[in-house]
Design an enzyme around this catalytic site. Structure first.
Site, PDB file in Angstrom:
ATOM      1  N   HIS A  48       0.841  -1.210   0.000  1.00 32.99           N
ATOM      2  CA  HIS A  48       0.000   0.000   0.000  1.00 32.99           C
ATOM      3  C   HIS A  48       0.872   1.255   0.000  1.00 32.99           C
ATOM      4  O   HIS A  48       0.687   2.168  -0.815  1.00 32.99           O
ATOM      5  CB  HIS A  48      -0.908  -0.033   1.229  1.00 32.99           C
ATOM      6  CG  HIS A  48      -1.823   1.140   1.360  1.00 32.99           C
ATOM      7  ND1 HIS A  48      -3.194   1.019   1.248  1.00 32.99           N
ATOM      8  CD2 HIS A  48      -1.586   2.454   1.614  1.00 32.99           C
ATOM      9  CE1 HIS A  48      -3.752   2.209   1.417  1.00 32.99           C
ATOM     10  NE2 HIS A  48      -2.788   3.102   1.645  1.00 32.99           N
ATOM     11  N   GLU A  49       1.841   1.315   0.906  1.00 36.64           N
ATOM     12  CA  GLU A  49       2.681   2.508   1.013  1.00 36.64           C
ATOM     13  C   GLU A  49       3.608   2.645  -0.193  1.00 36.64           C
ATOM     14  O   GLU A  49       3.947   3.764  -0.597  1.00 36.64           O
ATOM     15  CB  GLU A  49       3.488   2.467   2.313  1.00 36.64           C
ATOM     16  CG  GLU A  49       2.657   2.317   3.585  1.00 36.64           C
ATOM     17  CD  GLU A  49       1.531   3.341   3.708  1.00 36.64           C
ATOM     18  OE1 GLU A  49       1.647   4.433   3.103  1.00 36.64           O
ATOM     19  OE2 GLU A  49       0.540   3.040   4.398  1.00 36.64           O
ATOM     20  N   HIS A  73       1.855   4.463  -2.872  1.00 35.86           N
ATOM     21  CA  HIS A  73       1.959   5.909  -2.627  1.00 35.86           C
ATOM     22  C   HIS A  73       3.312   6.448  -3.096  1.00 35.86           C
ATOM     23  O   HIS A  73       3.387   7.535  -3.691  1.00 35.86           O
ATOM     24  CB  HIS A  73       1.779   6.209  -1.144  1.00 35.86           C
ATOM     25  CG  HIS A  73       0.387   6.026  -0.641  1.00 35.86           C
ATOM     26  ND1 HIS A  73      -0.721   6.251  -1.431  1.00 35.86           N
ATOM     27  CD2 HIS A  73      -0.084   5.653   0.582  1.00 35.86           C
ATOM     28  CE1 HIS A  73      -1.812   6.014  -0.713  1.00 35.86           C
ATOM     29  NE2 HIS A  73      -1.448   5.649   0.508  1.00 35.86           N
TER      30      HIS A  73
END
Length: 232
Positions: free
Chosen positions: A131-132, A135
């Site tokens: 997820h990160e 980003h």
């Protein structure tokens, strides 16, 4: 003789500080049976996390290092971040004890933080790290405006929840108790994206967060870059 384990009575929160084994078990069972106030439960978690932080961070770092070596999605994301001139590695993926319920975060200057005390197993670490890393990829590929632009924030949150695997049916079923079969995937993404957007200081409330997510949905949800399709 007074009960040295305490009890959930007026003036007593149900929590007794202490590291003794009997005290810890008593506190746990009070929490599990609902005989601890909300404030006391928060203090119980803070004390537990402080007591376990070295072990939690060591476990998190072990999972991190393994995933960087062997996880297909983590290796793929790292390769694509490298193509954009960035890098995500053990030195800028930091395992820390967090005082909020978040599992991780990304900062364009700091890197990735993994909340070791809120990550239960290696699969949890993998989803959060993926997820990160989405980003991080979006920051380099699309020049995300992290401050003041809720549409940018909503779009990268939609993509991160879509591509990381955190909204696949088994994760929703086992970890979050979501039993729905139809539209579960999209509903999970919308819910988690709105929750993340709502935490931003420039967002007024949950209503605004949901509105912004809906506004960018049609352009951001189908965008699976750098994947050809949703991987997990």
């Amino acid at each position: 003789m007074p009960d040295d384990q305490g009890s959930n009575t007026p003036g007593n929160t149900g929590y007794v500080p202490g590291d003794g084994l009997s005290t810890r078990y008593a506190n746990y069972f009070r929490l599990a049976s609902g005989r601890m106030t909300e404030e006391a439960a928060q203090q119980w978690k803070l004390d537990r996390d402080e007591r376990n932080k070295e072990a939690d961070c060591a476990r998190c770092e072990k999972h991190r290092d393994y995933l960087l070596m062997y996880s297909p999605i983590i290796r793929f994301m790292r390769q694509n971040i490298n193509k954009l001139g960035g890098d995500v590695h053990s030195e800028n993926i930091r395992c820390r004890t967090c005082t909020n319920p978040s599992k991780g975060g990304f900062d364009k200057d700091y890197g990735v933080q993994l909340c070791a005390n809120n990550l239960r197993h290696q699969g949890d670490v993998e989803d959060t790290l993926a997820h990160e890393m989405v980003h991080a990829y979006d920051h380099l590929r699309f020049q995300v405006q992290w401050e003041g632009n809720l549409r940018h924030a909503a779009c990268t949150e939609i993509r991160a929840s879509t591509l990381s695997g955190e909204c696949r049916w088994l994760r929703e079923f086992w970890d979050r108790g979501q039993w729905k079969f139809t539209q579960q995937f999209q509903e999970c993404i919308r819910r988690r994206a709105a929750l993340s957007v709502a935490k931003r200081p420039e967002c007024k409330d949950t209503v605004q967060a949901v509105k912004v997510v809906n506004e960018v949905w049609d352009s951001c949800f189908p965008d699976t870059r750098p994947f050809d399709e949703v991987y997990r």
